[in-house]
Design a protein around this motif. Sequence first.
Motif, PDB file in Angstrom:
ATOM      1  N   ASP A   1       0.818  -1.215   0.000  1.00 45.43           N
ATOM      2  CA  ASP A   1       0.000   0.000   0.000  1.00 45.43           C
ATOM      3  C   ASP A   1       0.850   1.263   0.000  1.00 45.43           C
ATOM      4  OD1 ASP A   1      -2.195  -1.646   0.084  1.00 45.43           O
ATOM      5  OD2 ASP A   1      -2.433  -1.524   2.262  1.00 45.43           O
ATOM      6  N   LEU A   2       2.056   1.168   0.561  1.00 47.60           N
ATOM      7  CA  LEU A   2       2.914   2.346   0.649  1.00 47.60           C
ATOM      8  C   LEU A   2       3.645   2.624  -0.665  1.00 47.60           C
ATOM      9  CD1 LEU A   2       4.265   4.589   2.361  1.00 47.60           C
ATOM     10  CD2 LEU A   2       5.977   2.879   3.045  1.00 47.60           C
ATOM     11  N   PHE A   3       4.160   1.593  -1.321  1.00 48.84           N
ATOM     12  CA  PHE A   3       5.052   1.800  -2.457  1.00 48.84           C
ATOM     13  C   PHE A   3       4.372   1.670  -3.822  1.00 48.84           C
ATOM     14  CE2 PHE A   3       8.172   0.828   0.840  1.00 48.84           C
ATOM     15  CZ  PHE A   3       9.141   1.794   0.577  1.00 48.84           C
ATOM     16  N   MET A   4       3.339   0.873  -3.932  1.00 45.88           N
ATOM     17  CA  MET A   4       2.772   0.621  -5.257  1.00 45.88           C
ATOM     18  C   MET A   4       2.187   1.859  -5.934  1.00 45.88           C
ATOM     19  SD  MET A   4       3.495  -2.249  -6.378  1.00 45.88           S
ATOM     20  CE  MET A   4       2.445  -2.246  -7.821  1.00 45.88           C
ATOM     21  N   PRO A   5       1.566   2.811  -5.223  1.00 49.03           N
ATOM     22  CA  PRO A   5       1.109   4.021  -5.931  1.00 49.03           C
ATOM     23  C   PRO A   5       2.240   4.793  -6.592  1.00 49.03           C
ATOM     24  CG  PRO A   5      -0.014   3.824  -3.829  1.00 49.03           C
ATOM     25  CD  PRO A   5       1.053   2.780  -3.826  1.00 49.03           C
ATOM     26  N   VAL A   6       3.370   4.912  -5.905  1.00 52.60           N
ATOM     27  CA  VAL A   6       4.516   5.608  -6.503  1.00 52.60           C
ATOM     28  C   VAL A   6       5.066   4.832  -7.686  1.00 52.60           C
ATOM     29  CG1 VAL A   6       6.810   6.538  -6.026  1.00 52.60           C
ATOM     30  CG2 VAL A   6       5.055   6.608  -4.251  1.00 52.60           C
ATOM     31  N   VAL A   7       5.129   3.515  -7.549  1.00 52.33           N
ATOM     32  CA  VAL A   7       5.630   2.681  -8.644  1.00 52.33           C
ATOM     33  C   VAL A   7       4.742   2.813  -9.878  1.00 52.33           C
ATOM     34  CG1 VAL A   7       6.005   0.288  -9.369  1.00 52.33           C
ATOM     35  CG2 VAL A   7       6.804   1.055  -7.124  1.00 52.33           C
ATOM     36  N   GLU A   8       3.445   2.806  -9.699  1.00 51.45           N
ATOM     37  CA  GLU A   8       2.535   2.889 -10.834  1.00 51.45           C
ATOM     38  C   GLU A   8       2.538   4.271 -11.477  1.00 51.45           C
ATOM     39  OE1 GLU A   8       1.072   0.514 -12.297  1.00 51.45           O
ATOM     40  OE2 GLU A   8       1.700  -0.998 -10.858  1.00 51.45           O
ATOM     41  N   VAL A   9       2.919   5.305 -10.726  1.00 49.11           N
ATOM     42  CA  VAL A   9       3.023   6.643 -11.314  1.00 49.11           C
ATOM     43  C   VAL A   9       4.295   6.780 -12.136  1.00 49.11           C
ATOM     44  CG1 VAL A   9       3.353   9.085 -10.773  1.00 49.11           C
ATOM     45  CG2 VAL A   9       1.576   7.782  -9.599  1.00 49.11           C
ATOM     46  N   LEU A  10       5.402   6.238 -11.638  1.00 48.17           N
ATOM     47  CA  LEU A  10       6.689   6.401 -12.315  1.00 48.17           C
ATOM     48  C   LEU A  10       6.920   5.377 -13.414  1.00 48.17           C
ATOM     49  CD1 LEU A  10       9.007   7.130  -9.250  1.00 48.17           C
ATOM     50  CD2 LEU A  10       7.957   8.764 -10.809  1.00 48.17           C
ATOM     51  N   ARG A  11       6.282   4.233 -13.338  1.00 49.87           N
ATOM     52  CA  ARG A  11       6.564   3.156 -14.283  1.00 49.87           C
ATOM     53  C   ARG A  11       6.220   3.512 -15.735  1.00 49.87           C
ATOM     54  NH1 ARG A  11       3.697  -1.373 -16.083  1.00 49.87           N
ATOM     55  NH2 ARG A  11       1.892  -0.771 -14.825  1.00 49.87           N
ATOM     56  N   PRO A  12       5.125   4.186 -16.040  1.00 51.54           N
ATOM     57  CA  PRO A  12       4.835   4.464 -17.460  1.00 51.54           C
ATOM     58  C   PRO A  12       5.770   5.473 -18.114  1.00 51.54           C
ATOM     59  CG  PRO A  12       2.839   4.576 -16.111  1.00 51.54           C
ATOM     60  CD  PRO A  12       3.995   4.579 -15.183  1.00 51.54           C
ATOM     61  N   ILE A  13       6.553   6.205 -17.319  1.00 49.81           N
ATOM     62  CA  ILE A  13       7.449   7.205 -17.909  1.00 49.81           C
ATOM     63  C   ILE A  13       8.605   6.489 -18.595  1.00 49.81           C
ATOM     64  CG2 ILE A  13       8.900   9.201 -17.440  1.00 49.81           C
ATOM     65  CD1 ILE A  13       7.239   9.714 -14.951  1.00 49.81           C
ATOM     66  N   PRO A  14       8.806   6.662 -19.898  1.00 48.35           N
ATOM     67  CA  PRO A  14       9.919   5.968 -20.572  1.00 48.35           C
ATOM     68  C   PRO A  14      11.263   6.500 -20.106  1.00 48.35           C
ATOM     69  CG  PRO A  14       8.857   7.510 -22.066  1.00 48.35           C
ATOM     70  CD  PRO A  14       8.014   7.477 -20.824  1.00 48.35           C
ATOM     71  N   ALA A  15      12.268   5.648 -20.258  1.00 47.26           N
ATOM     72  CA  ALA A  15      13.602   6.029 -19.787  1.00 47.26           C
ATOM     73  C   ALA A  15      14.155   7.212 -20.552  1.00 47.26           C
ATOM     74  CB  ALA A  15      14.539   4.828 -19.900  1.00 47.26           C
ATOM     75  N   ILE A  16      13.803   7.330 -21.837  1.00 45.14           N
ATOM     76  CA  ILE A  16      14.315   8.455 -22.632  1.00 45.14           C
ATOM     77  C   ILE A  16      13.777   9.778 -22.108  1.00 45.14           C
ATOM     78  CG2 ILE A  16      14.407   9.408 -24.959  1.00 45.14           C
ATOM     79  CD1 ILE A  16      14.163   6.625 -26.044  1.00 45.14           C
ATOM     80  N   ALA A  17      12.550   9.758 -21.581  1.00 43.96           N
ATOM     81  CA  ALA A  17      11.985  10.994 -21.041  1.00 43.96           C
ATOM     82  C   ALA A  17      12.711  11.450 -19.786  1.00 43.96           C
ATOM     83  CB  ALA A  17      10.495  10.792 -20.738  1.00 43.96           C
ATOM     84  N   TRP A  18      13.470  10.552 -19.153  1.00 40.59           N
ATOM     85  CA  TRP A  18      14.222  10.929 -17.960  1.00 40.59           C
ATOM     86  C   TRP A  18      15.550  11.629 -18.294  1.00 40.59           C
ATOM     87  CZ3 TRP A  18      12.804  10.891 -12.963  1.00 40.59           C
ATOM     88  CH2 TRP A  18      11.678  10.147 -12.601  1.00 40.59           C
ATOM     89  N   VAL A  19      15.930  11.678 -19.565  1.00 38.11           N
ATOM     90  CA  VAL A  19      17.248  12.227 -19.912  1.00 38.11           C
ATOM     91  C   VAL A  19      17.384  13.689 -19.495  1.00 38.11           C
ATOM     92  CG1 VAL A  19      18.788  12.775 -21.830  1.00 38.11           C
ATOM     93  CG2 VAL A  19      17.618  10.563 -21.758  1.00 38.11           C
TER      94      VAL A  19
END
Length: 335
Positions: free
Chosen positions: A169-187
């Motif tokens: 319950d603590l970590f999965m909301p953050v994981v689901e928010v960050l997971r769809p962001i592609p790695a290239i968008a993090w550059v």
Amino acid sequence: MASAKIVALPMVDKHSDPEPAVAAVKPVAVEVSAAETATSANAPIAASEFPVPEPEVVPRVSLTQVLRNLLAKVTRDRIITAALACISIGALFLFWYLGTKYRFEFYIRFKNVPTPYEVYQQLTQVGLSNKYLFNIAISVRRILMGFFIAMAIGVPLGLAIGKYQRVRDLFMPVVEVLRPIPAIAWVPMSIMLWPNNEASIVYITFIGAFFPILLNTIHGVHSLDGVLIRAARCLGASEFRLFLNVILPGSLPHIFTGLAVGMGVAWVSLIAAEMISGQFGVGYFTWEAYSLVDYPAIVLGMITIGFLGLACSGIIRMVGSLLMPWLAFAPGGKR
């Protein structure tokens, strides 16, 4: 010639006290044993009674024996597997050769694609150069750093999320928010976050490998048979032993699936990061060749990336087969 000894044993009366009789018998037994011990000690020992040590046999290893042992390990199944792999890769190169030779002009165009021979010439020119090998070494170092950091964080966190509801319950909301962001968008963000390009590229590689490892580990814990956990608790297993001996071994197949997928995504993320913000590496080598309109070097960089990824995936599968020998007996296994 040794003379026989006759020892007279005292008769015990049924109506007499048994304790004196026992006391009288014991000294006689002691005296006889002492005499026999003295006689055997003074007797000469024959030389034939000593154990003769056998000569030590030194094993000889011949080249023929080594070859026979190697050939014994080559089974029919392995030969078929290697043959099919060669056919698969050979068909790809054959399609490439035919397309560049006859210059196919269908929906795809082979007009500017270099031939396999031109790429081979490029390999002979730069294959052993310090620049080419240095770029490979830089990319391998980056991929290993990002991948191992992702594995060190993703596997324990995935086990905890899969096992405990509150952690999930603590970590999965953050994981689901960050997971769809592609790695290239993090550059762009990684360039602003980290002090140098090297750290930002390793971070992008970490992002690419982290989420596949994490999600597959969580799925591995969820797919574990609950009977095993209840049986371990009934047998008095502590929480640490439960994780070490039940949850972790039961989740290993899914964990190694996540490691293999994460390694592939990590290579994709690494090459994209090196093309955008890198100064060294195979991705930078490929992008520099594109900027210089050096088509054979572009294809050489692509083939290098493919074989490096193949080697990394093969190492992961090999380690998985060593850590999980029981999978060979599972349905679809090799035994």
